[in-house]
Design a protein around this motif. Sequence first.
Motif, PDB file in Angstrom:
ATOM      1  N   HIS A   1       0.734  -1.096   0.073  1.00 60.90           N
ATOM      2  CA  HIS A   1      -0.105   0.207   0.128  1.00 60.90           C
ATOM      3  C   HIS A   1       0.862   1.308   0.019  1.00 60.90           C
ATOM      4  O   HIS A   1       0.816   2.138  -0.758  1.00 60.90           O
ATOM      5  CB  HIS A   1      -1.075  -0.040   1.137  1.00 60.90           C
ATOM      6  CG  HIS A   1      -1.946   1.155   1.265  1.00 60.90           C
ATOM      7  ND1 HIS A   1      -2.492   1.348   2.400  1.00 60.90           N
ATOM      8  CD2 HIS A   1      -2.375   2.095   0.390  1.00 60.90           C
ATOM      9  CE1 HIS A   1      -3.486   2.409   2.230  1.00 60.90           C
ATOM     10  NE2 HIS A   1      -3.298   2.805   1.067  1.00 60.90           N
ATOM     11  N   MET A   2       1.748   1.194   0.946  1.00 64.79           N
ATOM     12  CA  MET A   2       2.724   2.565   1.125  1.00 64.79           C
ATOM     13  C   MET A   2       3.419   2.872  -0.331  1.00 64.79           C
ATOM     14  O   MET A   2       3.636   3.663  -0.896  1.00 64.79           O
ATOM     15  CB  MET A   2       3.607   2.365   2.235  1.00 64.79           C
ATOM     16  CG  MET A   2       2.869   2.298   3.606  1.00 64.79           C
ATOM     17  SD  MET A   2       1.990   3.811   3.798  1.00 64.79           S
ATOM     18  CE  MET A   2       0.230   3.476   3.297  1.00 64.79           C
ATOM     19  N   VAL A   3       4.149   1.571  -0.742  1.00 65.94           N
ATOM     20  CA  VAL A   3       4.919   1.857  -1.855  1.00 65.94           C
ATOM     21  C   VAL A   3       4.378   2.136  -3.053  1.00 65.94           C
ATOM     22  O   VAL A   3       4.750   3.211  -3.941  1.00 65.94           O
ATOM     23  CB  VAL A   3       5.809   0.591  -2.234  1.00 65.94           C
ATOM     24  CG1 VAL A   3       6.555   0.573  -3.517  1.00 65.94           C
ATOM     25  CG2 VAL A   3       6.803   0.118  -1.126  1.00 65.94           C
ATOM     26  N   THR A   4       3.177   1.666  -3.380  1.00 62.00           N
ATOM     27  CA  THR A   4       2.441   1.753  -4.571  1.00 62.00           C
ATOM     28  C   THR A   4       1.848   3.402  -4.609  1.00 62.00           C
ATOM     29  O   THR A   4       1.469   4.063  -5.642  1.00 62.00           O
ATOM     30  CB  THR A   4       1.402   0.955  -4.857  1.00 62.00           C
ATOM     31  OG1 THR A   4       0.552   0.801  -3.873  1.00 62.00           O
ATOM     32  CG2 THR A   4       1.915  -0.523  -5.166  1.00 62.00           C
ATOM     33  N   THR A   5       1.408   3.559  -3.390  1.00 72.81           N
ATOM     34  CA  THR A   5       0.870   5.026  -3.158  1.00 72.81           C
ATOM     35  C   THR A   5       1.782   6.103  -3.312  1.00 72.81           C
ATOM     36  O   THR A   5       1.777   7.149  -4.002  1.00 72.81           O
ATOM     37  CB  THR A   5       0.315   5.066  -1.892  1.00 72.81           C
ATOM     38  OG1 THR A   5      -1.085   4.330  -1.873  1.00 72.81           O
ATOM     39  CG2 THR A   5      -0.557   6.528  -1.632  1.00 72.81           C
ATOM     40  N   ALA A   6       2.996   5.865  -2.710  1.00 74.78           N
ATOM     41  CA  ALA A   6       3.985   6.995  -2.790  1.00 74.78           C
ATOM     42  C   ALA A   6       4.695   7.080  -3.970  1.00 74.78           C
ATOM     43  O   ALA A   6       4.957   8.378  -4.127  1.00 74.78           O
ATOM     44  CB  ALA A   6       5.175   6.510  -1.899  1.00 74.78           C
ATOM     45  N   ILE A   7       4.750   6.105  -4.884  1.00 75.66           N
ATOM     46  CA  ILE A   7       5.428   6.591  -6.388  1.00 75.66           C
ATOM     47  C   ILE A   7       4.437   7.081  -7.140  1.00 75.66           C
ATOM     48  O   ILE A   7       4.706   7.757  -8.354  1.00 75.66           O
ATOM     49  CB  ILE A   7       5.722   5.204  -7.046  1.00 75.66           C
ATOM     50  CG1 ILE A   7       4.577   4.278  -7.096  1.00 75.66           C
ATOM     51  CG2 ILE A   7       6.967   4.482  -5.979  1.00 75.66           C
ATOM     52  CD1 ILE A   7       4.952   2.859  -7.851  1.00 75.66           C
ATOM     53  N   GLN A   8       3.086   7.364  -6.696  1.00 78.63           N
ATOM     54  CA  GLN A   8       2.057   8.102  -7.574  1.00 78.63           C
ATOM     55  C   GLN A   8       1.874   9.465  -7.059  1.00 78.63           C
ATOM     56  O   GLN A   8       1.084  10.218  -7.840  1.00 78.63           O
ATOM     57  CB  GLN A   8       0.840   7.156  -7.363  1.00 78.63           C
ATOM     58  CG  GLN A   8       1.025   5.862  -7.960  1.00 78.63           C
ATOM     59  CD  GLN A   8      -0.645   5.111  -8.071  1.00 78.63           C
ATOM     60  OE1 GLN A   8      -1.347   5.510  -9.175  1.00 78.63           O
ATOM     61  NE2 GLN A   8      -0.602   4.089  -7.490  1.00 78.63           N
ATOM     62  N   LEU A   9       2.515   9.998  -6.092  1.00 73.82           N
ATOM     63  CA  LEU A   9       2.454  11.225  -5.500  1.00 73.82           C
ATOM     64  C   LEU A   9       2.645  12.178  -6.588  1.00 73.82           C
ATOM     65  O   LEU A   9       3.682  12.396  -7.055  1.00 73.82           O
ATOM     66  CB  LEU A   9       3.015  11.424  -4.281  1.00 73.82           C
ATOM     67  CG  LEU A   9       2.683  10.719  -2.751  1.00 73.82           C
ATOM     68  CD1 LEU A   9       3.582  10.645  -1.851  1.00 73.82           C
ATOM     69  CD2 LEU A   9       1.430  10.801  -2.395  1.00 73.82           C
ATOM     70  N   ASP A  10       1.892  13.158  -6.589  1.00 70.20           N
ATOM     71  CA  ASP A  10       1.965  14.488  -7.486  1.00 70.20           C
ATOM     72  C   ASP A  10       2.072  14.275  -8.895  1.00 70.20           C
ATOM     73  O   ASP A  10       2.639  15.165  -9.628  1.00 70.20           O
ATOM     74  CB  ASP A  10       3.120  15.182  -7.002  1.00 70.20           C
ATOM     75  CG  ASP A  10       3.261  15.921  -5.470  1.00 70.20           C
ATOM     76  OD1 ASP A  10       2.034  16.148  -5.043  1.00 70.20           O
ATOM     77  OD2 ASP A  10       4.100  15.524  -4.984  1.00 70.20           O
ATOM     78  N   LEU A  11       1.897  12.989  -9.297  1.00 69.09           N
ATOM     79  CA  LEU A  11       1.756  12.741 -10.701  1.00 69.09           C
ATOM     80  C   LEU A  11       0.436  13.247 -11.431  1.00 69.09           C
ATOM     81  O   LEU A  11      -0.807  13.022 -10.788  1.00 69.09           O
ATOM     82  CB  LEU A  11       1.747  11.035 -10.860  1.00 69.09           C
ATOM     83  CG  LEU A  11       2.954  10.225 -10.885  1.00 69.09           C
ATOM     84  CD1 LEU A  11       3.058   8.947 -11.225  1.00 69.09           C
ATOM     85  CD2 LEU A  11       4.056  10.808 -11.859  1.00 69.09           C
ATOM     86  N   PRO A  12       0.683  13.946 -12.672  1.00 63.49           N
ATOM     87  CA  PRO A  12      -0.549  14.244 -13.417  1.00 63.49           C
ATOM     88  C   PRO A  12      -1.421  13.075 -13.992  1.00 63.49           C
ATOM     89  O   PRO A  12      -2.638  13.403 -13.755  1.00 63.49           O
ATOM     90  CB  PRO A  12       0.051  15.039 -14.467  1.00 63.49           C
ATOM     91  CG  PRO A  12       1.513  14.607 -14.691  1.00 63.49           C
ATOM     92  CD  PRO A  12       1.804  14.228 -13.304  1.00 63.49           C
TER      93      PRO A  12
END
Length: 376
Positions: free
Chosen positions: A129-140
């Motif tokens: 959950h944390m890894v897959t969410t973190a790598i998507q932060l601030d992506l358009p």
Amino acid sequence: MTETAPAQPAPKSHPDLPRARMAARIVGLIIPVGLVFVGVIVSLVWLPRLPNPVAVHWSGAGVADGFGSPALSLIMFPITGLIVAGLYFVTRVQDLQNRARPGGDIWGPINRLTPAIVLGGAVMIFSLHMVTTAIQLDLPDARQLEPNLAVTIVPAAAGLAAAVLGYLAQPRLRIAAVVEAEAGEPLELAPAERVAWVGTIGVSRTYLWIMGASLVVLVACLILVASIRPAEPVGISIVGASLLAVLVLTVTCMRFNVRIDERGLEARSFVGWPVMRVPADQVVTVEVGDIHPFGEFGGWGWRLSVDGKIGIVMRTGEGIRVTRRKGRPLVVTIDDAESAATALATAAKQARAGSVAPDGQTDTERPTGTLGEVTE
């Protein structure tokens, strides 16, 4: 006026048992549930920084191949984490069964292993959950994500490490079952006579319900995993292998045919496997007593207990306990256990005395039991 016998004092618990139970609760329940709440809080904080849609499914190569609403992952991961944490109660139910049985408590490696597995699963889900969410932060747009093996490697490594640490963090405590049994008395036979006993071990209705429910759940999971597109071969293989294993265990343990004669004891599944044999000359003692599958083995079927016994245990009730010269003790739940124990004790006595005639050269067969099916 009648006199009543004084009540027997309750068996004392091991002084380290409360600490072991608390450690199991922390490892298998408190930490996994805590991770669920931490994940929800972090997800709510990150929610405004996530694209819409977000990546919600990843291939084994770390490629995002499924997308959905940001709220989907906020619901999906906590529910999965709570389901995993709920598996702790399997151990809790087993421990309550053990505490309720006569003879006191039982504790061993399985009581440490189950909470550790729950912790490993919870940490894996939290890390994913944390890894897959973190790598998507601030992506358009989540579709801009590059393949990232960290999505598969990090959660797997974290879950494995957590399971090992969770196991080692618990006290290394082992409390064997205390059982009451009576020794089987051998018959006095002439040198030309032999003894024989046959019986059948059948499953209880409770066993059928539990195994049937497990099969239904696994079939539903297999259908769900197989319906995901693109197909996930790893997930299908894991669920398929689990379904096959449960199906094999259910079928092979449905019924055992037991025969005791001058050769010793043989318990054979009605499909031909598994087979458990105890030669007559290897029998040291045969005892009759009540068997508690959950208390001694953690469940029904073909089992191995925490104190090293092998069991063919299908229901609570009478059975025989066989101690061997070489190999683990054997426990079998069966009707007419007293006659079975007498037959095996007689065969063992003849084998020790060297008075058993070769097959086909004895004159008298003296059966000590009848064929019957064990039912709940």
